[in-house]
Design a protein around this motif. Structure first.
Motif, mmCIF file in Angstrom:
data_model
loop_
_atom_site.group_PDB
_atom_site.id
_atom_site.type_symbol
_atom_site.label_atom_id
_atom_site.label_comp_id
_atom_site.label_asym_id
_atom_site.label_seq_id
_atom_site.Cartn_x
_atom_site.Cartn_y
_atom_site.Cartn_z
ATOM 1 N N VAL A 2 0.839 -1.185 0.000
ATOM 2 C CA VAL A 2 0.000 0.000 0.000
ATOM 3 C C VAL A 2 0.884 1.248 0.000
ATOM 4 O O VAL A 2 1.814 1.366 0.793
ATOM 5 C CB VAL A 2 -0.926 0.011 1.222
ATOM 6 C CG1 VAL A 2 -1.743 1.302 1.246
ATOM 7 C CG2 VAL A 2 -1.833 -1.205 1.213
ATOM 8 N N GLN A 3 0.567 2.150 -0.910
ATOM 9 C CA GLN A 3 1.327 3.403 -0.985
ATOM 10 C C GLN A 3 0.397 4.583 -1.188
ATOM 11 O O GLN A 3 -0.599 4.486 -1.910
ATOM 12 C CB GLN A 3 2.325 3.363 -2.146
ATOM 13 C CG GLN A 3 3.591 2.586 -1.875
ATOM 14 C CD GLN A 3 4.621 2.790 -2.972
ATOM 15 O OE1 GLN A 3 4.334 2.665 -4.145
ATOM 16 N NE2 GLN A 3 5.848 3.141 -2.569
ATOM 17 N N ALA A 24 -3.307 6.785 -4.391
ATOM 18 C CA ALA A 24 -3.170 5.573 -3.593
ATOM 19 C C ALA A 24 -3.017 4.363 -4.500
ATOM 20 O O ALA A 24 -3.610 4.297 -5.570
ATOM 21 C CB ALA A 24 -4.381 5.393 -2.697
ATOM 22 N N ASN A 112 -3.820 5.543 9.648
ATOM 23 C CA ASN A 112 -2.858 4.447 9.701
ATOM 24 C C ASN A 112 -2.035 4.280 8.425
ATOM 25 O O ASN A 112 -1.146 3.424 8.382
ATOM 26 C CB ASN A 112 -3.567 3.132 10.042
ATOM 27 C CG ASN A 112 -4.651 2.776 9.045
ATOM 28 O OD1 ASN A 112 -5.073 3.603 8.250
ATOM 29 N ND2 ASN A 112 -5.101 1.536 9.085
ATOM 30 N N TYR A 113 -2.318 5.050 7.403
ATOM 31 C CA TYR A 113 -1.488 5.059 6.204
ATOM 32 C C TYR A 113 -1.079 6.497 5.920
ATOM 33 O O TYR A 113 -1.927 7.397 5.969
ATOM 34 C CB TYR A 113 -2.233 4.489 4.979
ATOM 35 C CG TYR A 113 -2.480 3.018 5.033
ATOM 36 C CD1 TYR A 113 -3.746 2.509 5.270
ATOM 37 C CD2 TYR A 113 -1.426 2.118 4.823
ATOM 38 C CE1 TYR A 113 -3.973 1.152 5.312
ATOM 39 C CE2 TYR A 113 -1.658 0.749 4.860
ATOM 40 C CZ TYR A 113 -2.923 0.272 5.101
ATOM 41 O OH TYR A 113 -3.138 -1.078 5.137
ATOM 42 N N TRP A 114 0.195 6.683 5.594
ATOM 43 C CA TRP A 114 0.743 8.021 5.357
ATOM 44 C C TRP A 114 1.606 8.030 4.105
ATOM 45 O O TRP A 114 2.305 7.054 3.813
ATOM 46 C CB TRP A 114 1.608 8.465 6.538
ATOM 47 C CG TRP A 114 0.822 8.716 7.779
ATOM 48 C CD1 TRP A 114 0.432 7.799 8.712
ATOM 49 C CD2 TRP A 114 0.326 9.988 8.218
ATOM 50 N NE1 TRP A 114 -0.282 8.420 9.700
ATOM 51 C CE2 TRP A 114 -0.358 9.755 9.434
ATOM 52 C CE3 TRP A 114 0.379 11.287 7.707
ATOM 53 C CZ2 TRP A 114 -0.975 10.782 10.146
ATOM 54 C CZ3 TRP A 114 -0.222 12.306 8.418
ATOM 55 C CH2 TRP A 114 -0.891 12.047 9.613
#
Length: 124
Positions: A2-3, A24, A112-114
């Protein structure tokens, strides 16, 4: 993997505009709220804006309200931040982030994703 990848940063004069994008990959975020944060040199990371999973609800920091607009295109798995009437105090690294929830808030701990961030410099 995941990016979240930000783009669109750069240098601009006061009063100018920039449009940031956050693309994303690795999974869809169409059911997740997405937010933008920023961190200026020597300062803590601060909340800028958040958009709900459907795009129907947005919330802004007082410092950017009326000047910045957050939007999203779930078909492209991308969130945007349109920044107008930029001021020197908007200079910072801008980060996009995703929260597990459909509606997000202003606390960085909710996300929770950056992404890695993109530099925005406002200077004459």
């Amino acid at each position: 993997q995941v990016q979240l990848v930000e783009s669109g940063g750069g240098s601009v004069q006061p009063g100018g505009s920039l449009r940031l994008s956050c693309a994303a990959s690795g999974r869809t975020f169409s059911n997740n709220a997405m937010g933008w944060f920023r961190q200026a040199p020597g300062k803590e990371r601060e909340f800028v804006a958040v958009i709900a999973w459907s795009g129907s609800s947005t919330y802004y920091a007082n410092s950017v309200k009326g000047r910045f607009t957050i939007s999203r295109d779930n078909a492209k798995n991308t969130v945007y931040l349109q920044m107008n009437s930029l001021k020197p105090e908007d200079t910072a690294i801008y980060y996009c982030a995703a929260t597990p929830a459909r509606y997000g808030g202003s606390r960085s701990s909710e996300y929770n994703y950056w992404g890695q961030g993109t530099q925005v410099t406002v200077s004459s």
